[in-house]
Design a protein around this motif. Sequence first.
Motif, PDB file in Angstrom:
ATOM      1  N   VAL A 252     -53.102 -41.530  16.983  1.00 31.73           N
ATOM      2  CA  VAL A 252     -52.648 -40.973  18.035  1.00 31.73           C
ATOM      3  C   VAL A 252     -53.847 -40.735  19.114  1.00 31.73           C
ATOM      4  N   TYR A 253     -55.009 -40.566  19.048  1.00 30.83           N
ATOM      5  CA  TYR A 253     -56.579 -40.173  19.568  1.00 30.83           C
ATOM      6  C   TYR A 253     -56.080 -41.561  19.649  1.00 30.83           C
ATOM      7  N   GLY A 254     -56.115 -43.136  18.962  1.00 30.49           N
ATOM      8  CA  GLY A 254     -55.762 -44.262  19.923  1.00 30.49           C
ATOM      9  C   GLY A 254     -55.032 -44.271  21.196  1.00 30.49           C
TER      10      GLY A 254
ATOM     11  N   SER B 196     -56.540 -45.505  24.858  1.00 30.69           N
ATOM     12  CA  SER B 196     -55.836 -46.391  25.640  1.00 30.69           C
ATOM     13  C   SER B 196     -55.051 -46.082  26.813  1.00 30.69           C
ATOM     14  N   THR B 197     -54.935 -44.779  27.257  1.00 30.44           N
ATOM     15  CA  THR B 197     -54.692 -44.245  28.436  1.00 30.44           C
ATOM     16  C   THR B 197     -55.078 -44.871  29.136  1.00 30.44           C
TER      17      THR B 197
ATOM     18  N   ARG C  81     -52.876 -35.496  28.206  1.00 31.44           N
ATOM     19  CA  ARG C  81     -53.539 -36.105  27.317  1.00 31.44           C
ATOM     20  C   ARG C  81     -53.088 -35.807  25.994  1.00 31.44           C
ATOM     21  N   THR C  82     -53.630 -34.562  25.940  1.00 36.19           N
ATOM     22  CA  THR C  82     -53.017 -33.888  24.318  1.00 36.19           C
ATOM     23  C   THR C  82     -51.846 -33.618  24.503  1.00 36.19           C
TER      24      THR C  82
ATOM     25  N   HIS D  69     -62.583 -40.747  21.536  1.00 35.37           N
ATOM     26  CA  HIS D  69     -61.893 -39.841  23.060  1.00 35.37           C
ATOM     27  C   HIS D  69     -62.818 -38.740  23.341  1.00 35.37           C
ATOM     28  N   LEU D  70     -63.384 -38.082  21.731  1.00 34.66           N
ATOM     29  CA  LEU D  70     -64.298 -36.971  22.230  1.00 34.66           C
ATOM     30  C   LEU D  70     -66.130 -37.414  22.772  1.00 34.66           C
ATOM     31  N   GLU D  71     -66.041 -39.173  22.471  1.00 34.25           N
ATOM     32  CA  GLU D  71     -67.118 -39.198  23.196  1.00 34.25           C
ATOM     33  C   GLU D  71     -67.037 -39.908  24.898  1.00 34.25           C
TER      34      GLU D  71
END
Length: 243
Positions: free
Chosen positions: A83-85, A89-90, A107-108, A135-137
């Motif tokens: 899901v983070y992927g 990707s957005t 997004r979340t 995502h965190l980066e």
Amino acid sequence: MTQKPRAPDSALVWERPEPASRPTPGPLSRDRIVRAALALADAEGLASVSLRKVAAALDAGPMRLYGYLSTKEELLELMVDAVYGEMVSTEPIPSGWREALRSIAHRTRKAADEHTWLIDLLAGRHHLGPNALAHLEASLAALSDTPGFEDIDAVLQAVGTVNAYVIGALRNEASELRAERESGMTQSQWQEATWPYLQRMIATGRFPTLSRVIRDATHPSLDVVFDKGLDCVLDGIEARLKR
């Protein structure tokens, strides 16, 4: 079924190689396993996800899955990272710290709307899958060059504060939806059923502020409530920056 114990020197699931591909009785991969688990969770809820059910969806024996992961907890981690992927990707995170944090929050929320089980897995320790780290980066990098965020601790505080608000707000939204499913009553039906009781309690005069809420509050949609709450958090961060 007793789960196969993990070898004490095994690497994290992200770093373990997959078994050699076997064409029969059917090809497997971690990606196929995770996609099957995602479909099961989206359709039936997180409680329905088990290695046995995922294996059945892939027309495979449960023991075959242990070549790709060791425990159900690893499967859940793989699902969250998938899901983070989707989130990574957005489109790129916009410039400007306020819009960046707002974009991350939305997004979340979008991911949790598409995968209603996700909110139960977001709290707790940081997820360490490659997509979660990406995502965190991106989230931290969006603030790190902004005036006022030269200190990396300030960046962590801002991102963490917004994340805490988002998780809390999404848990509240999920609780309302869960209550509707379990009671068989929509929010409007529940309000109608409890209205006579509330009228009697307000009539006692013991709850003047609650009376104002019922009489004067606008009771906006969940979308509006989420955005207004997020604005309060961002305004607080901005006030600290100005100090």
